[in-house]
Design an enzyme around this catalytic site. Structure first.
Site: not given
Ligand code: AMP
Length: 552
Positions: A245, A247, A252, A297, A336, A411, A417
């Site tokens: 996707e 970024k 957010r 986002e 997303f 995380r 990312k």
């Protein structure tokens, strides 16, 4: 139950640094707190009055509190301020002021927890301007009844500066201990509700009741986060079914809809609905289901082009500084993820399914769209997608595992990312110096702190150059109310403001208490979307330090 009993617990907690002892103190206490005040008391132990995602807040700053204490003690505000500066702690300063007054009077009113709970409710109801008189009235009543030590803890609570060390993790340990429900189950319920008070109450009812708590519209979940991928190739090794996707470089948000009511929460779980009226009205048309929780986002556009991240943050801050934002900054929202649909939690469903549900749940428009994505396992195609994303002004790409579940607050390795910038650190400003000459009005030399395992912020570097005038003005505005102590030009600050810092290298250094120093640190931006407790830790600095060793 009396507030005094809670103060005794605060005192016991401060007298030990052992996490196990803290857990046991809390666990014993939870057993004797009556159910009707258990959620409230749990919040007070964790250092807050209302969970931050509720619309409620006390809205009392240090200035107002000083006014109240001066009024009831007859001691000048400047004198109380001196007490605060010399002890380095607001609570202790106020305790000293009250102590002096108590020597002259013989009040013996006891503060009851239910009284306190009602009083805070009333204060929070007087939100806006012109309500100060009412707030002063209630607070004067409260502090007139408080003993010096009670005043210390009350002021810390009111100013959200509680330092008892009853961190979230220890409270969860204590809940697990007193209820005899395994820690994992307690934690799971917490991740789904973000309400320690509710968890304490349901745990008291038993494991069955606790397990009924689930994702609910109106209660934000901690967002799932991404790790940094070393490279596209290494990401492909880690992820079986990759979905890429764009970024986006914005903020957010988590959107909660139930019938006609829509709420928007920030990454820090604050209710920011009022700050985004045009996104809100667009969502009213876009979201088809009766109930849904989705994430995306928000990105700012200026003259048709993507504007720096700072613009979005300025918009989010509008809740507090409405009048100062005059320019119109158009926003777009790229969705997303979908975490709940028609009251059914989706967090255990694979991303592929969640995304498909999201697609069929929205009517895309100019303002609200699906995040652009691509399915491929071919490194050259992914590289092409990355280059396109960068060329369009985005931050990079996310590589997600299409089969993965949504893990609130984690995380992990399921989202990776790939960013265009070097790795940065999110650090907290813990001190500063007033500038000279042209910079006189600015807090210009900033002392940066990094979080250790106990939640303390240790110095890691100073930064004085490389900030634009706008950024200096913005940072000074935000830091001034946080000044704890001022000695000459040097100020000590409440550790609150998080900044993203770029640097050339992390070095080992005895100069700073953290053991590390940054070479050529530059502040890129204020991270309004992060709390001090979301900032980077010493272990993160260590990881980066280690990885540098390998690359240099
Ligand atoms: P970082 O702040 O660098 O840890 O990156 C994670 C953040 O990237 C998320 O919290 C989102 O705000 C943001 N982001 C932008 N685009 C996406 C996307 N397509 N999927 C997930 N997060 C995204």
């Amino acid at each position: 139950m009396l507030y005094k009993e809670l103060v005794e617990v605060y005192e016991k907690l401060t007298s030990t640094s052992s996490k196990l002892e803290k857990r046991d103190i809390l666990s014993d206490f939870f057993l004797v707190v009556p159910d009707d005040v258990l959620p409230f008391v749990t919040g007070l132990l964790a250092g807050y009055v209302f969970p931050k995602w509720t619309e409620k807040e006390l809205g009392i700053g240090p200035k107002l509190l000083l006014k109240v204490i001066s009024k009831i003690t007859g001691i000048a505000e400047e004198k109380i301020e001196e007490y605060v500066y010399s002890s380095g702690d607001f609570g202790e300063g106020i305790e000293k002021a009250i102590e002096q007054k108590k020597q002259q009077t013989f009040f013996d009113i006891k503060i009851d927890i239910i009284y306190l709970m009602d009083l805070f409710e009333k204060v929070s109801a007087y939100g806006g301007k012109g309500s100060q008189d009412k707030k002063i009235k209630y607070l004067s009543e409260l502090f007139s009844a408080a003993s010096p030590v009670e005043a210390r803890y009350l002021s810390r609570t009111i100013l959200e500066q509680m330092r008892t060390g009853a961190a979230e993790g220890i409270i969860l340990d204590a809940i697990s201990k007193f209820s005899e429900i395994p820690r994992k189950e307690v934690e799971k319920a917490y991740l789904l509700t973000n309400d320690l008070g509710l968890i304490a109450l349901y745990s008291k009812k038993g494991a069955d009741e606790l397990s009924k708590l689930t994702v609910t519209v109106g209660r934000p979940l901690k967002p799932m986060l991404a790790q940094i991928a070393g490279s596209i190739e290494s990401a492909l090794k880690d992820i079986e079914e990759p979905e890429m996707e764009v970024k986006y470089d914005g903020a957010r948000i988590q959107v909660h809809k139930s019938g006609a009511k829509i709420k928007i929460f920030s990454r820090r779980l604050e209710n920011i609905t009022e700050a985004l009226p045009e996104v809100l009205s667009e969502l009213e048309i876009t979201l088809i289901p009766e109930t849904i929780i989705c994430e995306g986002e928000v990105v700012a556009y200026k003259d048709g082009k993507i504007a720096p991240f700072q613009y979005v943050l300025r918009r989010l801050r509008r809740k507090y500084q409405i009048s100062e934002i005059s320019e119109k900054i158009p926003l777009k929202l790229f969705l997303f993820d979908c975490l709940l649909i028609e009251n059914k939690s989706l967090i255990d469903s694979p991303l592929k399914e969640r995304r498909n549900i999201l697609i069929s749940s929205i009517k895309e428009s100019e303002i609200v769209k699906m995040a652009e994505n691509k399915i491929s396992k071919d490194p050259s195609e992914i590289k092409e997608f990355y280059n396109k994303s960068i060329a369009e002004g985005h931050e990079g790409i996310m590589i997600k595992d299409y089969l993965s579940q949504y893990q609130p607050g984690a995380r992990g390795k399921k989202w990776l990312k790939v960013k265009r910038t070097l790795e940065t650190l999110d650090l907290v400003i813990i001190g500063a110096e007033w500038g000279e000459g042209r910079r006189k009005k600015w807090l210009s030399s900033l002392l940066l702190g990094i979080r250790d395992d106990e939640g303390k912020f240790l110095p890691i570097g100073k930064v004085a150059t490389g900030l634009s005038d706008d950024l200096f003005t913005e940072i000074t505005e935000q830091l001034t109310p946080l000044i704890l102590e001022e000695k000459g030009k040097t100020v000590t600050l409440v550790p609150k403001i998080v900044v993203e810092v770029l640097y050339d290298e992390i070095q080992h250094s005895p100069k700073y208490e953290s053991g590390f120093a940054l070479r050529f640190p530059r502040v890129l931006r204020v991270r309004d979307d992060k709390d001090a407790y979301d900032s980077d830790t010493i272990s993160r600095a260590y990881e980066i330090y280690e990885s540098q060793e390998k690359t240099f």
